[in-house]
Design a protein around this motif. Structure first.
Motif, PDB file in Angstrom:
ATOM      1  N   ILE A 153       1.625 -12.090  -1.606  1.00 35.60           N
ATOM      2  CA  ILE A 153       0.602 -12.759  -0.795  1.00 35.60           C
ATOM      3  C   ILE A 153      -0.651 -11.905  -0.682  1.00 35.60           C
ATOM      4  CG2 ILE A 153       0.091 -13.771   1.446  1.00 35.60           C
ATOM      5  CD1 ILE A 153       2.943 -14.527   1.727  1.00 35.60           C
ATOM      6  N   MET A 154      -0.447 -10.606  -0.392  1.00 30.14           N
ATOM      7  CA  MET A 154      -1.624  -9.743  -0.324  1.00 30.14           C
ATOM      8  C   MET A 154      -2.299  -9.665  -1.694  1.00 30.14           C
ATOM      9  SD  MET A 154      -2.168  -5.708   0.475  1.00 30.14           S
ATOM     10  CE  MET A 154      -3.743  -4.964   0.035  1.00 30.14           C
ATOM     11  N   ARG A 190      -2.309  -0.362   6.581  1.00 29.78           N
ATOM     12  CA  ARG A 190      -2.711  -0.797   5.245  1.00 29.78           C
ATOM     13  C   ARG A 190      -3.958  -1.680   5.323  1.00 29.78           C
ATOM     14  NH1 ARG A 190       0.882  -4.660   1.362  1.00 29.78           N
ATOM     15  NH2 ARG A 190       0.258  -6.207   2.914  1.00 29.78           N
ATOM     16  N   PRO A 227       1.198  -9.371   6.452  1.00 33.63           N
ATOM     17  CA  PRO A 227       2.186 -10.440   6.266  1.00 33.63           C
ATOM     18  C   PRO A 227       3.176 -10.540   7.419  1.00 33.63           C
ATOM     19  CG  PRO A 227       2.794  -8.539   4.955  1.00 33.63           C
ATOM     20  CD  PRO A 227       1.473  -8.218   5.583  1.00 33.63           C
ATOM     21  N   ALA A 253      -4.355 -12.516  -1.975  1.00 30.06           N
ATOM     22  CA  ALA A 253      -5.444 -12.502  -1.001  1.00 30.06           C
ATOM     23  C   ALA A 253      -6.573 -11.579  -1.438  1.00 30.06           C
ATOM     24  CB  ALA A 253      -4.924 -12.098   0.386  1.00 30.06           C
ATOM     25  N   ILE A 254      -6.241 -10.477  -2.134  1.00 29.94           N
ATOM     26  CA  ILE A 254      -7.329  -9.604  -2.582  1.00 29.94           C
ATOM     27  C   ILE A 254      -7.830 -10.016  -3.967  1.00 29.94           C
ATOM     28  CG2 ILE A 254      -6.542  -7.654  -1.175  1.00 29.94           C
ATOM     29  CD1 ILE A 254      -5.732  -6.302  -3.846  1.00 29.94           C
ATOM     30  N   MET A 303      -1.990   0.743  -0.798  1.00 29.80           N
ATOM     31  CA  MET A 303      -2.323  -0.560  -1.369  1.00 29.80           C
ATOM     32  C   MET A 303      -3.589  -1.140  -0.754  1.00 29.80           C
ATOM     33  SD  MET A 303       1.352  -2.374  -1.704  1.00 29.80           S
ATOM     34  CE  MET A 303       2.390  -1.985  -3.111  1.00 29.80           C
ATOM     35  N   GLY A 304      -3.848  -0.777   0.487  1.00 37.79           N
ATOM     36  CA  GLY A 304      -5.059  -1.244   1.132  1.00 37.79           C
ATOM     37  C   GLY A 304      -6.311  -0.779   0.415  1.00 37.79           C
ATOM     38  N   LEU A 328       1.839  -4.040  -6.707  1.00 34.22           N
ATOM     39  CA  LEU A 328       1.406  -4.832  -5.557  1.00 34.22           C
ATOM     40  C   LEU A 328       1.879  -6.282  -5.665  1.00 34.22           C
ATOM     41  CD1 LEU A 328      -0.064  -5.284  -2.950  1.00 34.22           C
ATOM     42  CD2 LEU A 328      -2.205  -5.476  -4.193  1.00 34.22           C
ATOM     43  N   TYR A 375      -5.047  -8.688   5.063  1.00 34.78           N
ATOM     44  CA  TYR A 375      -3.978  -9.583   5.474  1.00 34.78           C
ATOM     45  C   TYR A 375      -2.723  -8.787   5.833  1.00 34.78           C
ATOM     46  CZ  TYR A 375      -0.080 -12.797   4.777  1.00 34.78           C
ATOM     47  OH  TYR A 375       1.079 -13.505   4.917  1.00 34.78           O
ATOM     48  N   PHE A 408       5.595  -6.363  -4.886  1.00 34.06           N
ATOM     49  CA  PHE A 408       5.989  -6.046  -3.517  1.00 34.06           C
ATOM     50  C   PHE A 408       5.461  -7.069  -2.516  1.00 34.06           C
ATOM     51  CE2 PHE A 408       4.914  -3.695   0.473  1.00 34.06           C
ATOM     52  CZ  PHE A 408       6.210  -3.607   0.940  1.00 34.06           C
ATOM     53  N   ASP A 409       4.192  -7.413  -2.643  1.00 33.69           N
ATOM     54  CA  ASP A 409       3.572  -8.288  -1.654  1.00 33.69           C
ATOM     55  C   ASP A 409       2.673  -9.307  -2.365  1.00 33.69           C
ATOM     56  OD1 ASP A 409       2.364  -9.494   0.470  1.00 33.69           O
ATOM     57  OD2 ASP A 409       1.846  -7.641   1.517  1.00 33.69           O
ATOM     58  N   ARG A 445      12.359   5.456  -4.631  1.00 33.83           N
ATOM     59  CA  ARG A 445      10.989   5.617  -5.140  1.00 33.83           C
ATOM     60  C   ARG A 445      10.864   4.934  -6.476  1.00 33.83           C
ATOM     61  NH1 ARG A 445       7.947  10.286  -2.403  1.00 33.83           N
ATOM     62  NH2 ARG A 445       6.320   8.917  -3.155  1.00 33.83           N
ATOM     63  N   GLN A 494      -8.213  -0.921   4.123  1.00 35.09           N
ATOM     64  CA  GLN A 494      -8.982  -1.834   3.283  1.00 35.09           C
ATOM     65  C   GLN A 494     -10.437  -1.915   3.743  1.00 35.09           C
ATOM     66  OE1 GLN A 494      -6.606  -5.396   2.586  1.00 35.09           O
ATOM     67  NE2 GLN A 494      -8.374  -6.369   1.645  1.00 35.09           N
ATOM     68  N   PHE A 538       1.844  -1.687   8.241  1.00 34.83           N
ATOM     69  CA  PHE A 538       1.107  -2.751   7.568  1.00 34.83           C
ATOM     70  C   PHE A 538      -0.285  -2.930   8.171  1.00 34.83           C
ATOM     71  CE2 PHE A 538       5.090  -3.606   5.607  1.00 34.83           C
ATOM     72  CZ  PHE A 538       4.738  -4.147   4.384  1.00 34.83           C
ATOM     73  N   TYR A 571      -6.561  -0.608  -2.855  1.00 39.90           N
ATOM     74  CA  TYR A 571      -6.643  -1.204  -4.193  1.00 39.90           C
ATOM     75  C   TYR A 571      -7.911  -2.028  -4.439  1.00 39.90           C
ATOM     76  CZ  TYR A 571      -1.858   0.211  -5.376  1.00 39.90           C
ATOM     77  OH  TYR A 571      -0.739   0.909  -5.652  1.00 39.90           O
ATOM     78  N   GLU A 599       2.774   4.795   0.071  1.00 39.46           N
ATOM     79  CA  GLU A 599       2.404   3.923  -1.047  1.00 39.46           C
ATOM     80  C   GLU A 599       1.974   2.538  -0.553  1.00 39.46           C
ATOM     81  OE1 GLU A 599       5.266   5.703  -4.587  1.00 39.46           O
ATOM     82  OE2 GLU A 599       6.135   4.472  -3.039  1.00 39.46           O
ATOM     83  N   VAL A 600       2.645   2.069   0.504  1.00 38.76           N
ATOM     84  CA  VAL A 600       2.271   0.768   1.066  1.00 38.76           C
ATOM     85  C   VAL A 600       0.846   0.821   1.611  1.00 38.76           C
ATOM     86  CG1 VAL A 600       2.690  -0.854   2.946  1.00 38.76           C
ATOM     87  CG2 VAL A 600       4.607   0.007   1.600  1.00 38.76           C
ATOM     88  N   LYS A 644      -0.701  -0.413 -10.751  1.00 30.90           N
ATOM     89  CA  LYS A 644      -1.080  -0.838  -9.399  1.00 30.90           C
ATOM     90  C   LYS A 644      -0.859  -2.331  -9.211  1.00 30.90           C
ATOM     91  CE  LYS A 644      -5.471  -0.002  -8.847  1.00 30.90           C
ATOM     92  NZ  LYS A 644      -6.282   0.612  -9.893  1.00 30.90           N
TER      93      LYS A 644
END
Lengths: 295, 252
Positions: A168-169, B152, B81, A172-173, B100-101, A162, B79, A165-166, A221, B156, B149, B103, B96-97, A158
């Motif tokens: 920044i997020m 996502r 982006p 942020a988390i 992520m929220g 994450l 957030y 891919f992102d 994928r 969260q 997004f 997580y 899948e994106v 995970k």
């Protein structure tokens, strides 16, 4: 055909060949999996750097008589930290910092090796691999380290996904960006040591990047990409060892060449993104619209 | 006891390579509103978000969310982006994106479970992209992607949302869906910050405005902040007022 039979007979009767094959397969899987993350994070150059930077650590470990892995991880991580430090504290950009640090480490390794005249550290073997000299204990080591690397990736899948891919997020988390980065560098150093015998320090980057890139052209994928990448790594190793045995050429290089050929095929014929496939598709579409116009 | 502010910024300064990006920002934002962060190009809008989220280190200043420091607030903050920050070739699907929220809510060694997937489905439906769940992220239109997004961020289940230019380069329909959802979120008691480039519709979209040009020009209710004088100060002359209307045109 007779060559294949000859090879299979040899495989049955020679322990060293079996070991070489096993080592190749393991390295194919490990490099294939971790390579996907290296590619997706845009760190191919970093992978190259860390694999080279491992050299002085291996040599020092040999001279002082402790485990290659410790030496490799130490110089690998120091190099990674150095690269980060230079970019953060000067106007030097990432790629230049990588170039400076890893060539310095690599040169240090070469100097150390050449200073050790009369010992049995073979520069050539470290640089380009010597897969036919894989011992049983090497194999166990490869299996152990490989399992460790794969387990870390599995456990933190995970987080790796994450932050790739992102980023920044991820930050942020509250994911620890630096820790994730340096964990990957640590894994890279370990993987390089494991690959020393099979492909050597210089070509290991190919095993990291080429099978993963091939897979990247074939799927959307990540889970499939990881599997395909490991698969291509394994196929490259098997065919590479085969060609190297039959034609009596360097094993590591021959493995890498097979991987490159598979990449070439995917590059041209990938169903979705192949250069040639797209051309053919365009032609068909044009033909269709032409006939429609005529009708 | 008064209301606890959703976001408190005290004396925040940020600089890149010894160039000042933000200077002495002091602002307290009450919860349960939609806040537009506006200002000209290079005003430090994205920098402000990044500093607030701890993505870059400020020279000085303190930030707190509901009276708590960032370290204790990660779960509460979602957030979205900027579109241009997303790698469209990444081998990842819509589902899948959005997952992520979840997580921040899943223990670090655990995988997502059935409940997480149910939440994902719920919010995919809410933004109207459920039928796209197995598509790769790059196959979507800009508007669809932005909604994904947002989904996502919604999964969260955060209290504070930050969206960086969510309306740039997307279709009208998506923009309407998004703003509707943001207003609904606000009505549910969330606080939403939106970096916004376009001055039209500003009053219609936002409850409060944070007008920025390296310094805080003005902060307050949209109707109070959105006046020619403040905007001219922020945009420094690159602003044309069409007489007789409250229409404003940015000329640069």
């Amino acid at each position: 055909m007779s060559e294949i039979n000859y090879f299979i007979d040899a495989l049955k009767s020679y322990q060293y060949l079996q070991n070489a094959m096993m080592a190749g397969v393991l390295v194919g899987i490990i490099c294939g999996v971790i390579g996907c993350f290296i590619i997706l994070r845009g760190m191919a150059l970093m992978g190259d750097a860390i694999s080279h930077a491992v050299l002085p650590g291996v040599v020092i470990a040999y001279i002082l008589g402790f485990s290659f892995f410790i030496g490799a991880v130490v110089t690998g991580i120091i190099t990674a930290l150095g690269i980060g430090y230079i970019t953060q504290n000067s106007r030097i950009k990432d790629d230049a910092a990588i170039g400076i640090m890893f060539t310095a480490a690599f040169a240090l390794g070469i100097v150390l090796i050449t200073a050790q005249r009369g010992t049995d550290v073979h520069l050539w073997h470290i640089l380009f691999g010597n897969v036919l000299a894989v011992s049983k204990s090497d194999l166990w080591m490869t299996l152990g380290v490989g399992s460790f690397v794969l387990m870390i990736i599995f456990l933190f899948y995970k987080q790796f996904v994450l932050s790739s891919f992102d980023p920044i997020m991820a930050q942020a988390i509250g994911l620890p960006k630096k820790l994730i980065h340096y964990t990957l560098m640590l894994l890279l150093s370990l993987v390089t040591v494991v690959s020393l015998n099979t492909v050597g320090v210089i070509l290991v980057v190919a095993m990291l990047i080429t099978p993963g890139s091939t897979a990247y052209l074939l799927t959307d994928r990540l889970s499939v990409m990881l599997g395909l990448s490991a698969g291509f790594g394994v196929i490259s190793s098997i065919l590479g060892v085969y060609f190297s045995f039959i034609y009596d050429v360097a094993t590591g290089a021959s493995i890498v060449l097979v991987a490159s050929c598979i990449f070439c095929l995917a590059f041209m014929f990938s169903p979705k993104r192949g250069v040639i496939t797209q051309k053919i598709r365009k032609k068909i579409v044009n033909k269709k619209s032409n006939t429609q116009l005529i009708e | 006891m008064g209301i606890v502010n959703a976001l408190d910024i005290k004396n925040l300064s940020v600089s890149y390579n010894s160039k000042t990006a933000l200077e002495n920002i002091d602002v307290a934002v009450e919860p349960e509103q939609l806040v537009g962060i506006i200002g000209p190009n290079g005003a430090g809008k994205s920098t402000l978000i990044k500093a607030v989220l701890g993505l870059l280190k400020p020279e000085q200043g303190q930030i707190s969310f509901f009276g708590q420091p960032l370290k204790k607030s990660h779960k509460k903050i979602a957030y979205v982006p900027q579109q241009s920050d997303i790698d469209l070739d990444f081998p990842i699907t819509v589902e899948e994106v959005v997952l992520m929220g979840r997580y921040p809510h899943i223990k670090w060694w655990r995988r997502a479970d059935k409940k997480d997937y149910e939440i994902v489905t719920r919010f995919l439906k809410e933004v109207g992209t459920e039928e796209l769940r197995n598509k790769q992220i790059g196959e979507l239109s800009g508007g669809q992607r932005q909604r994904v997004f947002l989904a996502r961020a919604l999964t969260q289940e955060a209290d504070i949302f930050f969206l960086d230019e969510p309306f740039s380069g997307i279709d009208m329909a998506s923009e309407e869906i998004i703003i509707k959802l943001l207003k609904k979120l606000r009505d549910q008691g969330k606080t939403i910050f939106v970096v916004h480039h376009d001055l039209s519709k500003v009053e219609e979209y936002f409850d409060s405005l944070l007008l920025l040009n390296k310094q805080l020009i003005s902060y307050g209710k949209s109707t109070e902040v959105f006046n020619v004088k403040a905007l001219q100060e922020a945009y420094q002359g690159n602003l044309t007022v069409i007489p007789g209307h409250s229409q404003l045109v940015v000329t640069c």
